[in-house]
Write an enzyme that holds these catalytic residues in place. Structure first.
Site, mmCIF file in Angstrom:
data_model
loop_
_atom_site.group_PDB
_atom_site.id
_atom_site.type_symbol
_atom_site.label_atom_id
_atom_site.label_comp_id
_atom_site.label_asym_id
_atom_site.label_seq_id
_atom_site.Cartn_x
_atom_site.Cartn_y
_atom_site.Cartn_z
ATOM 1 N N LYS A 209 30.311 -1.519 -37.927
ATOM 2 C CA LYS A 209 29.536 -0.823 -36.890
ATOM 3 C C LYS A 209 30.523 -0.271 -35.869
ATOM 4 O O LYS A 209 31.423 -0.987 -35.428
ATOM 5 C CB LYS A 209 28.589 -1.820 -36.231
ATOM 6 N N THR A 210 30.341 0.986 -35.510
ATOM 7 C CA THR A 210 31.251 1.570 -34.530
ATOM 8 C C THR A 210 30.537 2.603 -33.690
ATOM 9 O O THR A 210 29.455 3.068 -34.040
ATOM 10 C CB THR A 210 32.476 2.203 -35.235
#
Ligand code: R5P
Length: 297
Positions: A203-204
């Site tokens: 996740k970014t």
């Protein structure tokens, strides 16, 4: 009694037909064990290979965030609208119906509150409890370039090893410290490190420039973090650009639960993520849900 007659009559062997191939749309997942692929399939919609995940784990370091004062009243009713829920085990056990059909991603790192240095995290969930809760993945912050970088990387690899033993994937979160910029170079570095160290999902945050390069260089699905609350159209535009750049979905919190109409906002995000609807059309859908809702009230 054994069905000897039925056995004798068996004839649909179809020797000229090759074995069925079950192709997963989840990037990098084809060599994982069946159980782990099954869990990933509960997070990522099998037909689109994408996910709309609702993040409401904020309390683990910042207490009762605006919109999360009553998870039982304000978040629990949304569980059937999303593909997956991302939360702490405390929130799930106390405030989410156990019969939920949404995927469950449990926060597995923690330690410092907002009052302290945030990178000072440890593993905060055993894999046996994740199994007990029937989690579909566990989530860990990774502070690349942060004060406690090596420890947070060790937290990640510890959870990856424990997850591989029981078939539970790890979601590695690129945690951006106060002094780190969310640019292509940094996010490319952090996402790649997290994937190479074994996370099955990353996740970014989204970055305007070359986000497609960040996604392309990451061998596992990248899901976009929401970040601070934006006007609904802006949040939908950001989600749409991330999907257009190859992201496999979103994990949004404040842009959903701090919206004046969280359920309508989820529907609009779903349209963008799963149906490639344009942000403008998704926003119109949001507005029409809101208008219908206010007429009913
Ligand atoms: C990441 O730092 C944590 O998981 C957050 O609590 C959560 O992901 C933040 O979600 P959002 O930025 O969309 O509110």
């Amino acid at each position: 009694m054994a069905d000897l007659e039925g056995n004798a009559a068996a004839k649909r062997f179809q020797p000229d037909t090759p074995p069925a191939q079950f192709i997963h749309k989840i990037r990098g997942a084809s060599n994982l064990d069946w159980g782990m692929q099954n869990r990933l399939g509960r997070i990522f919609n099998p037909s689109t290979g994408r996910t709309v995940m609702l993040a409401f784990d904020h309390g683990y370091f910042q207490g009762p965030t605006s919109g999360l004062e009553r998870i039982d009243l304000d978040i629990a009713p949304l569980e059937s609208c999303v593909d997956a829920l991302m939360c702490t085990r405390g929130a799930a056990r106390t405030s989410i119906p156990p019969a939920t059909q949404a995927g469950l991603v449990l926060r597995a790192s923690g330690g410092p509150s907002v009052l302290k240095e945030l990178s000072d995290e440890y593993v905060a969930l055993s894999m046996s409890d994740a199994v007990r809760m029937n989690a579909d993945a566990v989530a860990v912050q990774v502070f690349i370039g942060g004060e406690n970088e090596s420890r947070s990387v060790h937290n990640l690899t510890t959870l990856v090893d424990a997850g591989l033993e029981v078939g539970i994937p790890v979601l590695g979160v690129t945690a951006v410290g106060r002094d780190l910029t969310r640019d292509t170079r940094y996010l490319g570095l952090a996402t790649r490190i997290i994937a190479e160290l074994g996370a099955q999902i990353v996740k970014t945050y989204y970055c305007e420039e070359d986000f497609d390069h960040v996604v392309a260089a990451c061998p596992v699905p990248v899901i976009m973090a929401g970040g601070k609350k934006l006007p609904e159209l802006d949040a939908l535009t950001m989600a749409s650009r991330a999907i257009g750049a190859g992201a496999a979905g979103v994990d949004m919190g404040r842009n959903i639960f701090q919206s004046a109409h969280p359920a309508a906002m989820i529907q609009a995000v779903r349209a963008v993520v799963h149906d490639d609807v344009s942000p403008k059309d998704a926003y119109d859908e949001y507005r029409s849900c809101v208008d219908v809702g206010s007429r009913i009230q």
